[in-house]
Design a protein around this motif. Sequence first.
Motif, mmCIF file in Angstrom:
data_model
loop_
_atom_site.group_PDB
_atom_site.id
_atom_site.type_symbol
_atom_site.label_atom_id
_atom_site.label_comp_id
_atom_site.label_asym_id
_atom_site.label_seq_id
_atom_site.Cartn_x
_atom_site.Cartn_y
_atom_site.Cartn_z
ATOM 1 N N ALA A 155 40.466 -40.209 -16.437
ATOM 2 C CA ALA A 155 41.159 -39.125 -16.247
ATOM 3 C C ALA A 155 41.007 -37.850 -17.083
ATOM 4 C CB ALA A 155 42.710 -39.357 -15.834
ATOM 5 N N ALA A 156 41.176 -38.311 -18.405
ATOM 6 C CA ALA A 156 41.002 -37.550 -19.524
ATOM 7 C C ALA A 156 39.242 -36.945 -19.784
ATOM 8 C CB ALA A 156 41.151 -38.329 -20.819
ATOM 9 N N ILE A 157 38.343 -37.754 -19.562
ATOM 10 C CA ILE A 157 37.126 -37.271 -19.489
ATOM 11 C C ILE A 157 36.569 -36.291 -18.313
ATOM 12 C CG2 ILE A 157 34.793 -37.902 -18.979
ATOM 13 C CD1 ILE A 157 35.240 -40.767 -20.291
ATOM 14 N N LYS A 158 37.246 -36.751 -17.301
ATOM 15 C CA LYS A 158 36.887 -35.720 -15.899
ATOM 16 C C LYS A 158 37.736 -34.528 -16.198
ATOM 17 C CE LYS A 158 36.799 -37.511 -11.660
ATOM 18 N NZ LYS A 158 37.215 -38.292 -10.481
ATOM 19 N N ILE A 159 39.001 -34.609 -16.627
ATOM 20 C CA ILE A 159 39.812 -33.260 -16.793
ATOM 21 C C ILE A 159 39.005 -32.285 -17.870
ATOM 22 C CG2 ILE A 159 41.881 -32.407 -17.904
ATOM 23 C CD1 ILE A 159 43.309 -34.689 -16.343
ATOM 24 N N ALA A 160 38.626 -33.061 -18.957
ATOM 25 C CA ALA A 160 37.937 -32.023 -19.943
ATOM 26 C C ALA A 160 36.795 -31.490 -19.285
ATOM 27 C CB ALA A 160 37.684 -33.109 -21.188
ATOM 28 N N ARG A 161 35.745 -32.276 -18.486
ATOM 29 C CA ARG A 161 34.790 -31.704 -18.023
ATOM 30 C C ARG A 161 34.900 -30.671 -16.999
ATOM 31 N NH1 ARG A 161 30.774 -36.966 -17.240
ATOM 32 N NH2 ARG A 161 30.053 -36.912 -19.255
ATOM 33 N N PHE A 162 36.072 -30.652 -16.229
ATOM 34 C CA PHE A 162 36.579 -29.948 -14.995
ATOM 35 C C PHE A 162 36.804 -28.469 -15.860
ATOM 36 C CE2 PHE A 162 37.962 -33.469 -11.944
ATOM 37 C CZ PHE A 162 36.837 -33.923 -11.662
ATOM 38 N N TYR A 163 37.791 -28.891 -17.019
ATOM 39 C CA TYR A 163 38.386 -27.551 -17.253
ATOM 40 C C TYR A 163 37.405 -26.726 -18.436
ATOM 41 C CZ TYR A 163 41.452 -24.917 -20.733
ATOM 42 O OH TYR A 163 41.728 -23.966 -21.391
ATOM 43 N N HIS A 217 45.060 -24.367 -15.354
ATOM 44 C CA HIS A 217 43.857 -24.246 -14.925
ATOM 45 C C HIS A 217 43.827 -24.855 -13.411
ATOM 46 C CE1 HIS A 217 39.462 -24.448 -14.808
ATOM 47 N NE2 HIS A 217 39.554 -25.673 -14.434
ATOM 48 N N PHE A 218 44.456 -26.139 -13.290
ATOM 49 C CA PHE A 218 44.580 -26.675 -12.031
ATOM 50 C C PHE A 218 45.149 -26.231 -10.939
ATOM 51 C CE2 PHE A 218 42.380 -29.641 -15.216
ATOM 52 C CZ PHE A 218 41.399 -29.935 -14.705
ATOM 53 N N GLU A 219 46.142 -25.273 -11.210
ATOM 54 C CA GLU A 219 46.931 -24.325 -10.138
ATOM 55 C C GLU A 219 46.121 -24.126 -9.187
ATOM 56 O OE1 GLU A 219 50.318 -24.084 -9.792
ATOM 57 O OE2 GLU A 219 50.042 -25.536 -11.555
ATOM 58 N N ASP A 220 44.972 -23.351 -9.569
ATOM 59 C CA ASP A 220 43.844 -22.964 -8.339
ATOM 60 C C ASP A 220 42.434 -23.534 -8.412
ATOM 61 O OD1 ASP A 220 45.631 -21.196 -7.035
ATOM 62 O OD2 ASP A 220 45.771 -20.100 -9.058
ATOM 63 N N ASN A 221 42.373 -24.626 -9.389
ATOM 64 C CA ASN A 221 41.067 -25.386 -9.391
ATOM 65 C C ASN A 221 41.491 -26.622 -9.120
ATOM 66 O OD1 ASN A 221 38.824 -23.554 -10.668
ATOM 67 N ND2 ASN A 221 40.834 -23.279 -11.896
ATOM 68 N N MET A 222 40.809 -27.401 -7.994
ATOM 69 C CA MET A 222 41.377 -28.548 -7.425
ATOM 70 C C MET A 222 41.039 -29.642 -8.669
ATOM 71 S SD MET A 222 39.958 -30.749 -4.274
ATOM 72 C CE MET A 222 40.621 -32.273 -3.833
ATOM 73 N N LEU A 223 42.139 -30.445 -9.060
ATOM 74 C CA LEU A 223 41.906 -31.605 -9.679
ATOM 75 C C LEU A 223 41.338 -32.799 -8.784
ATOM 76 C CD1 LEU A 223 42.778 -33.181 -12.113
ATOM 77 C CD2 LEU A 223 44.723 -33.973 -11.160
ATOM 78 N N GLY A 250 25.066 -27.092 -29.845
ATOM 79 C CA GLY A 250 25.137 -25.423 -29.175
ATOM 80 C C GLY A 250 26.169 -25.275 -28.321
ATOM 81 N N GLY A 251 27.569 -25.704 -28.598
ATOM 82 C CA GLY A 251 28.455 -25.173 -27.549
ATOM 83 C C GLY A 251 28.535 -26.138 -26.208
ATOM 84 N N THR A 252 27.792 -27.074 -26.183
ATOM 85 C CA THR A 252 27.842 -27.857 -24.595
ATOM 86 C C THR A 252 28.665 -29.157 -24.808
ATOM 87 O OG1 THR A 252 25.935 -29.240 -25.525
ATOM 88 C CG2 THR A 252 25.354 -27.221 -24.472
ATOM 89 N N VAL A 253 29.551 -29.228 -25.949
ATOM 90 C CA VAL A 253 30.456 -30.407 -25.895
ATOM 91 C C VAL A 253 31.691 -30.189 -25.409
ATOM 92 C CG1 VAL A 253 31.565 -31.798 -27.416
ATOM 93 C CG2 VAL A 253 29.179 -31.312 -27.829
ATOM 94 N N ALA A 254 32.127 -30.906 -24.188
ATOM 95 C CA ALA A 254 33.504 -30.614 -23.632
ATOM 96 C C ALA A 254 34.662 -31.211 -24.436
ATOM 97 C CB ALA A 254 33.557 -31.347 -22.177
ATOM 98 N N ALA A 255 34.376 -32.127 -25.001
ATOM 99 C CA ALA A 255 35.517 -32.887 -25.801
ATOM 100 C C ALA A 255 34.922 -33.682 -27.004
ATOM 101 C CB ALA A 255 36.679 -33.492 -25.003
#
Length: 453
Positions: free
Chosen positions: A126-134, A295-301, A203-208
């Motif tokens: 869940a943490a990986i997916k949330i970091a990527r979505f966010y 963020h997930f108020e208007d972006n689907m979790l 170069g700024g492409t790392v989510a977490a």
Amino acid sequence: MSGQESVAGSDLNEIEQMDKKHVFGTWSFQSEVSPTQVTTASGYTFSDASGNEFIDFSGQLMCSNLGHSAERIEDAVATQVKESAYVAPSYTTEARAKLGKKLAEVTPGNLSKTFFSTSGTEAVEAAIKIARFYTGKQKIISRYRSYHGATYGSISVTGDPRRLASEPGIPGTIKAPDPYAYGSSLDPMQSLDYIEEMLELEGGTVAAILVEPIVGSNGILVPPDEYLPRLKRIAHEHGALLICDEVMSGFGRTGNWFGCDVFDVEPDIMTMAKGLTGAYQPLGATIVNETIADHFEDNMLCHGHTYSGHPVAVAAGLAAIETYQQEDLINRAKERGEYLETQLADLAADHPSVGDTRGVGLFHGIELTRSSEERVPFGTREDKISKGGTIVDDVAKEAYENGVYVANMINTLIIAPPLTITEREIDAAIAALDTALETSDAAMDGVSETTEE
Ligand SMILES: Cc1ncc(COP(=O)(O)O)c(C=O)c1O
């Protein structure tokens, strides 16, 4: 024939034989699996079918933080099963809402909203997916000496050799070196310089960046005080989140609520399991800060499980947190941890095969060596995925025969007893280890030659 009698020609009793035949052992060559039937567990001990009692010096898999007779949790589970054993995640229960609120209270800073699952690995998924979505980015940096779980995402970010059979794993995972003063050629802060350079080169492409604040099964690695604060700073400077995996280091293990509290660092996302219910029920949790939650108020979790927020599991979680609070177990772990540390220092002084002891609170490792000067390990990463045991396994076996269960991994014995343990049990367990470590002392390089002379 009762399940407690041994079957002719085998050390295993009938139940153990049945289990061996029909149930897979985890992370094992099945021919080497030899299950022990546990019949009772109480306080800090458990007993096998032959009536042998063992001090649980590792809290099973570093998860039985509350020992084996936490009445408040036993009652909460029984009551919840009767009231409503299961409702779908779109419904809520009193325990789920209250546990969500409690977690927001006991975790640091702005961590405020939780996704519930049933295990540590799911908490990490869940943490990986949330970091990527966010963040809208894909890459996750984790470290070589780490374990984050067995499912595909979590095993891909895991650094230890258990990952190798599942490679290449999910895309976008990158491994970094670790703060491992005893066994790495990089000093801990140099390993952090390396991560900083990785972030720049990516170069700024790392989510977490995902880390265990104090590494657990890969050897109880405690970084210097300035490590985690600087890791968070450099992650943020490069637009990456900090995820702390507290599955093993959380819930009082370190004498603090969480491992990151030792360093006064608030991660953006935190994962939990194990001590969350003290292992009375399978429950995982991923908590995020308010900004990520918003963020997930208007972006689907885009995530969920049938058993997310399972009523019985969250009832156990709520009762567990109440137990930590009402019995003041976090402070108690700190006090007992100080006592444990002095006993371990004495043990190290008496046994040349003890290369290093390290840890915080009731979370310690004893790293063994066959040569004190060269720091040569008895167990290697390769041994972990090969057939046959090592001297470290032999030491653990010897302790077990002397009535103390202690987990071991690669080259380190892992000490993580229930937080309720008393000084008397610590003394008894240390005495068993004192005898068991004679096995590794005798196996050190040069010892047999010296004896033969
Ligand atoms: C730090 C850490 N993360 C994740 C996991 C995976 O947890 P589980 O075995 O509950 O899936 C573990 C398990 O030991 C762990 O130690």
